[in-house]
Design an enzyme around this catalytic site. Sequence first.
Site, short mmCIF file in Angstrom:
data_model
loop_
_atom_site.label_atom_id
_atom_site.label_comp_id
_atom_site.label_asym_id
_atom_site.label_seq_id
_atom_site.Cartn_x
_atom_site.Cartn_y
_atom_site.Cartn_z
CG HIS A 137 -1.79 1.19 1.34
ND1 HIS A 137 -3.09 1.23 0.91
CD2 HIS A 137 -1.52 2.43 1.84
CE1 HIS A 137 -3.60 2.43 1.14
NE2 HIS A 137 -2.66 3.18 1.72
CD GLU A 138 1.50 3.29 3.75
OE1 GLU A 138 1.50 4.38 3.17
OE2 GLU A 138 0.54 2.89 4.45
#
Length: 579
Positions: free
Chosen positions: A280-281
């Site tokens: 995600h990051e």
Amino acid sequence: MKDPHSFANFPEVKVVHLDWNAFVDFTQRKIKATATWTLSGQSEHLILDKNGLRILSVRDQDGNLLPFEEHDADSIRGGWIDIQMTKDVTQVSIDYETSDRAGALQWLEAPQTMGKRHPILFTQSQAILARTWIPCMDSPSIRFTYKATVRVPLGTIALMSASNPQKKSPDGTYTFEMKQPIPSYLMALAVGDFEFMEISDRAGVYAEPDMLESAAREFSDLEKMIAAAESLYGPYLWERYDLLVMPPSFPFGGMENPRLTFVTPTIIAGDKSLTSLVAHELAHSWSGNLVTNATWNDFWLNEGFTVYFELRIMEQLYGPEYAEMLAQLSFNELQQALNTLPENETILKADLKGKNPDDAVGPIAYEKGYFFLRTVERKVGRRYFDQFLRAYFDEHKFQSVTTEDFLSYLRKRLLKRKDWRELEIDRWIYEPGLPENVSKPLSTRFSVVESAVTALLTMKVLPVTKHWSAHEYIYFLQQLSGRANKEILARLDSAFQFTRSPNVEILFAWLRLCIEQDYTQATPVLENFLINTGRRKFVLPLYKQLIERGQKEMALQIFQKAGTNYHPITYSSVKKLFE
Ligand code: BES
Ligand code: ZN
């Protein structure tokens, strides 16, 4: 274009580069700094956002003092500094100090750290807290490059969202450069006894020494993730990608600070089961950091795209069945949010005027945003959708985008008039609730779990979990909500040791059940968890649930012990529950 959360006077004048010179003073718990802004455009004023800073002096590029006024507005946005300039001013230098209420900063004493020998300081700027440690144009629509020199105590290293050192310097001075223009919410600093370990040529991990090896093991698929992301949506444009494992008080799961994602240590489960958070990051390196929401009302552009991208990375690494479990968990979260939120808070394009953008962090921007994109993908076909997204990132790189910019690009480049109508685009973006045409997830692995839940509740048979991943356990526990009882919990606990789970998502789902059913055997673990973890996503719902179950007294007692360990973001969110 106006940003409701910034007072800065762009586009009249814009900041394009920052030179930041700072001394991190742990004894006084202050950053003492000079911020030198290079400007583009001419104006008689420069207005910058600030919140709680003590401004000492303002000078132009020749060292002449410039007159300024300070204004306070409200507790959410803080206020501004209005600097008087003549037309020939190209640079403005501000001498200032942070205050002890700086909302971005958490100062940890040496005994509060894992190594216990050196203190830690870290920042969390998103959404509008950069202004509590740097006077700036604190709007995601304004980008700048930066250089920094930071002095810290011997024995600690300074790290930023920029080119980073991999070793401690002998004199405690570190220099940084961020060549790609970024918005202010991606300004980040961490200081502490961190060491570095390489994962690949361009990726690695920083952590406190005792944590470093287990972190490197947990994140050993990092290079594969970067390669998968690039194969989907184009080259990674930020050179290095490193992770910094934060202390457990870090208020979020992860923060996509460019070149150096900050992550909570709670995702180190030992079996890589929670690494989708890293995907995600990492995905934010495209959606968010490269193409940025223009205002916090457009936050779904950052997070909805990133959840979509995250799941595509996970699918490439671990297969469609795995990714579909994540989609199903996401769908359940969305359903729950839709059942509990007031209607006007379920609209994708948010209206946060007068509100704290921090309150928009939740399943609507993330999960509804994801399901919108997934629905468009299923309609047009993956091949076309991927081509479209690749071009979207490429053509908008290092720019900010409003919801309307995105929609017009979508209309021009992807959707025929008929698709647009059938997809009910305007309904998805501007209306509450969830359109019926949503592409629902169907996880076959979770169907098995559902049968196991039924078998447990009707025939009291324990599930056979030999092939279960952490996600199946999480789903299983979530499905028991409102349907279990103390006796079932006791049996499950002795069979699966949930109270001692090393997986924080399993533990969290379990503790929620325990509070719901007054299963008090878990209370010491719950208390311990609330004292030692500051991740708001876990901490806040647990306090809320305790209060709902009539345990306000106990909740308050725990908060009194735990509060001193929390970052200001978590602290102020929890505190509101007791007001
Ligand atoms: N950028 C967010 C965190 C954030 C959003 C901080 C808004 C402050 C304001 C980050 O990318 C994020 O979404 N983190 C999630 C993890 C993710 C896997 C959903 C978190 O912290 O839980
Ligand atoms: Zn995110």
